[in-house]
Write a protein that holds these residues in place. Structure first.
Motif, PDB file in Angstrom:
ATOM      1  N   VAL A 141       2.140  65.065 -23.879  1.00 25.01           N
ATOM      2  CA  VAL A 141       1.696  65.638 -25.228  1.00 25.01           C
ATOM      3  C   VAL A 141       2.066  67.051 -25.626  1.00 25.01           C
ATOM      4  O   VAL A 141       2.110  67.827 -24.805  1.00 25.01           O
ATOM      5  CB  VAL A 141       0.298  65.377 -25.298  1.00 25.01           C
ATOM      6  CG1 VAL A 141      -0.243  65.796 -26.630  1.00 25.01           C
ATOM      7  CG2 VAL A 141      -0.261  63.963 -25.098  1.00 25.01           C
ATOM      8  N   ASP A 142       2.717  67.089 -26.802  1.00 25.36           N
ATOM      9  CA  ASP A 142       2.931  68.204 -27.564  1.00 25.36           C
ATOM     10  C   ASP A 142       1.779  69.344 -27.923  1.00 25.36           C
ATOM     11  O   ASP A 142       1.932  70.424 -27.760  1.00 25.36           O
ATOM     12  CB  ASP A 142       3.817  68.228 -28.723  1.00 25.36           C
ATOM     13  CG  ASP A 142       5.379  67.686 -28.327  1.00 25.36           C
ATOM     14  OD1 ASP A 142       5.732  68.075 -27.282  1.00 25.36           O
ATOM     15  OD2 ASP A 142       5.800  66.598 -28.788  1.00 25.36           O
ATOM     16  N   ALA A 143       0.820  68.629 -28.504  1.00 25.89           N
ATOM     17  CA  ALA A 143      -0.128  69.293 -29.046  1.00 25.89           C
ATOM     18  C   ALA A 143      -1.578  68.509 -28.988  1.00 25.89           C
ATOM     19  O   ALA A 143      -1.554  67.125 -29.140  1.00 25.89           O
ATOM     20  CB  ALA A 143       0.028  69.922 -30.175  1.00 25.89           C
ATOM     21  N   ALA A 144      -2.676  69.002 -28.778  1.00 24.11           N
ATOM     22  CA  ALA A 144      -4.038  68.228 -28.946  1.00 24.11           C
ATOM     23  C   ALA A 144      -5.002  68.804 -29.684  1.00 24.11           C
ATOM     24  O   ALA A 144      -5.320  70.114 -29.886  1.00 24.11           O
ATOM     25  CB  ALA A 144      -4.568  68.058 -27.581  1.00 24.11           C
ATOM     26  N   ILE A 145      -5.476  68.065 -30.754  1.00 23.31           N
ATOM     27  CA  ILE A 145      -6.545  68.350 -31.668  1.00 23.31           C
ATOM     28  C   ILE A 145      -7.992  68.368 -31.039  1.00 23.31           C
ATOM     29  O   ILE A 145      -8.133  67.092 -30.474  1.00 23.31           O
ATOM     30  CB  ILE A 145      -6.628  67.864 -32.974  1.00 23.31           C
ATOM     31  CG1 ILE A 145      -5.161  68.172 -33.893  1.00 23.31           C
ATOM     32  CG2 ILE A 145      -7.729  67.966 -33.838  1.00 23.31           C
ATOM     33  CD1 ILE A 145      -4.120  67.287 -33.552  1.00 23.31           C
ATOM     34  N   ARG A 146      -8.830  69.009 -31.002  1.00 27.67           N
ATOM     35  CA  ARG A 146     -10.023  69.097 -30.150  1.00 27.67           C
ATOM     36  C   ARG A 146     -11.142  69.666 -30.830  1.00 27.67           C
ATOM     37  O   ARG A 146     -10.917  70.845 -31.432  1.00 27.67           O
ATOM     38  CB  ARG A 146      -9.731  69.245 -28.680  1.00 27.67           C
ATOM     39  CG  ARG A 146      -9.065  68.217 -27.846  1.00 27.67           C
ATOM     40  CD  ARG A 146      -9.919  66.946 -27.646  1.00 27.67           C
ATOM     41  NE  ARG A 146      -9.057  65.955 -26.721  1.00 27.67           N
ATOM     42  CZ  ARG A 146      -8.095  65.358 -27.379  1.00 27.67           C
ATOM     43  NH1 ARG A 146      -7.836  65.064 -28.726  1.00 27.67           N
ATOM     44  NH2 ARG A 146      -7.820  64.180 -26.418  1.00 27.67           N
ATOM     45  N   ALA A 147     -12.460  69.439 -30.581  1.00 29.93           N
ATOM     46  CA  ALA A 147     -13.584  70.457 -31.002  1.00 29.93           C
ATOM     47  C   ALA A 147     -13.483  71.648 -29.845  1.00 29.93           C
ATOM     48  O   ALA A 147     -12.909  71.535 -28.888  1.00 29.93           O
ATOM     49  CB  ALA A 147     -14.876  69.347 -30.808  1.00 29.93           C
TER      50      ALA A 147
END
Length: 298
Positions: A141-147
């Motif tokens: 995965v290139d990037a992760a959106i997370r809290a």
């Protein structure tokens, strides 16, 4: 490091990543025997075994696991740098792989992604909605959106999307029969429909504003889920209070199936974070998305 040593490291990393000599050989376009010999030569030079082999499987030793995790980011950086040099005079293309919590789609991410796709028509975007913590080193995965609660300390991050207004809601029937509810502290006596990041042992906290700053009060969990729609349905069914994004509850408030309680007491949550591995030699596709996200605060 000598050139042949760097080559052996690259081959070892490929074997570990592909979980096999033949798969690594196919990826590297080398003979399986050459790959096996390179790894054995590398082990002999180091004086330590990196891979345990059997006729069917391989497994990294403790030393192999350490070397793999330390070497993979450097190998990726080098490959990215070479690719970016090659792509300097070309349009940004390739596949951008992202992962994000399901709720972010409706809140802001679907609009952000479609805008980015229109700006970069040569790119393919893979967006997988998933709540779990992701290892950007090994997942592809290139990037992760997370809290914020799921940020990986070894990654870089920028804020993405808007701040999130939260509210406490419940069905009229539940409120008519439920315990007393005037202050956030009263939430502890109520049943709750709760959001879970990765399971019942990792619930999203219910955060309230107080004179001394934000604080959390949790209900007794009646339903635990990682889906916002399921939270709304559970609250409508009278299972208890729900802590939900204000924008997600609008329709239910309008039709009267849910009622807001403790108005103005739920804290505004910070923006989500876009996590990526490195600022150095960042792939052009990732840099383009990071720059786009910085410009668009939806």
């Amino acid at each position: 490091m000598k050139r042949n040593e760097l080559n052996d490291v690259s081959i070892f990393v490929a074997v570990a990543h592909e979980n096999g000599f033949r798969a690594a050989a196919d990826k590297l376009k080398l003979g399986a025997g050459s790959v096996s010999e390179a790894v054995q030569r590398f082990e002999d030079r180091l004086g330590v075994r990196l891979i345990e082999r059997s006729t069917r499987t391989i497994a990294l030793t403790q030393a192999g696991e350490l070397l793999y995790r330390r070497s993979l980011p450097a190998i990726n950086d080098l490959e990215t740098a070479l690719k970016d040099v090659h792509d300097l005079n070309e349009d940004i293309s390739g596949t951008l792989r992202l992962t994000a919590p399901t709720a972010t789609g409706q809140l802001f991410l679907d609009a952000l992604i479609t805008g980015f796709a229109k700006e970069h028509p040569a790119m393919t975007i893979e967006l997988i909605y998933d709540e779990t913590k992701v290892d950007l080193v090994t997942s592809g995965v290139d990037a992760a959106i997370r809290a914020e609660t799921l940020l990986d300390p070894d990654t870089h991050a920028i804020a993405i999307g808007p701040t999130q207004e939260m509210m406490i809601v419940a069905s009229p029937d539940y409120l008519a029969k439920g315990p007393h509810l005037e202050e956030p502290a009263d939430v502890a006596a109520h049943g709750g429909v709760c959001f879970a990041f990765t399971g019942a042992n990792n619930l999203a906290p219910w955060v309230f504003t107080g004179a001394d700053g934000p604080y959390s009060v949790m209900p007794r969990s009646k339903l635990v889920t990682n889906d916002v729609t399921s939270i709304l349905e559970g609250a409508k069914a009278g299972l208890g209070l729900a802590y939900i994004f204000a924008s997600s509850a609008e329709c239910s408030l309008e039709d009267g199936s849910l009622v807001q309680v403790l108005e103005g007491r739920a804290a505004t949550l910070p923006r989500f974070s876009l996590n990526y591995l490195s600022k150095r030699n960042m792939p052009s596709r990732v840099r383009a998305f990071v720059d786009f996200a910085k410009r668009h605060k939806l």
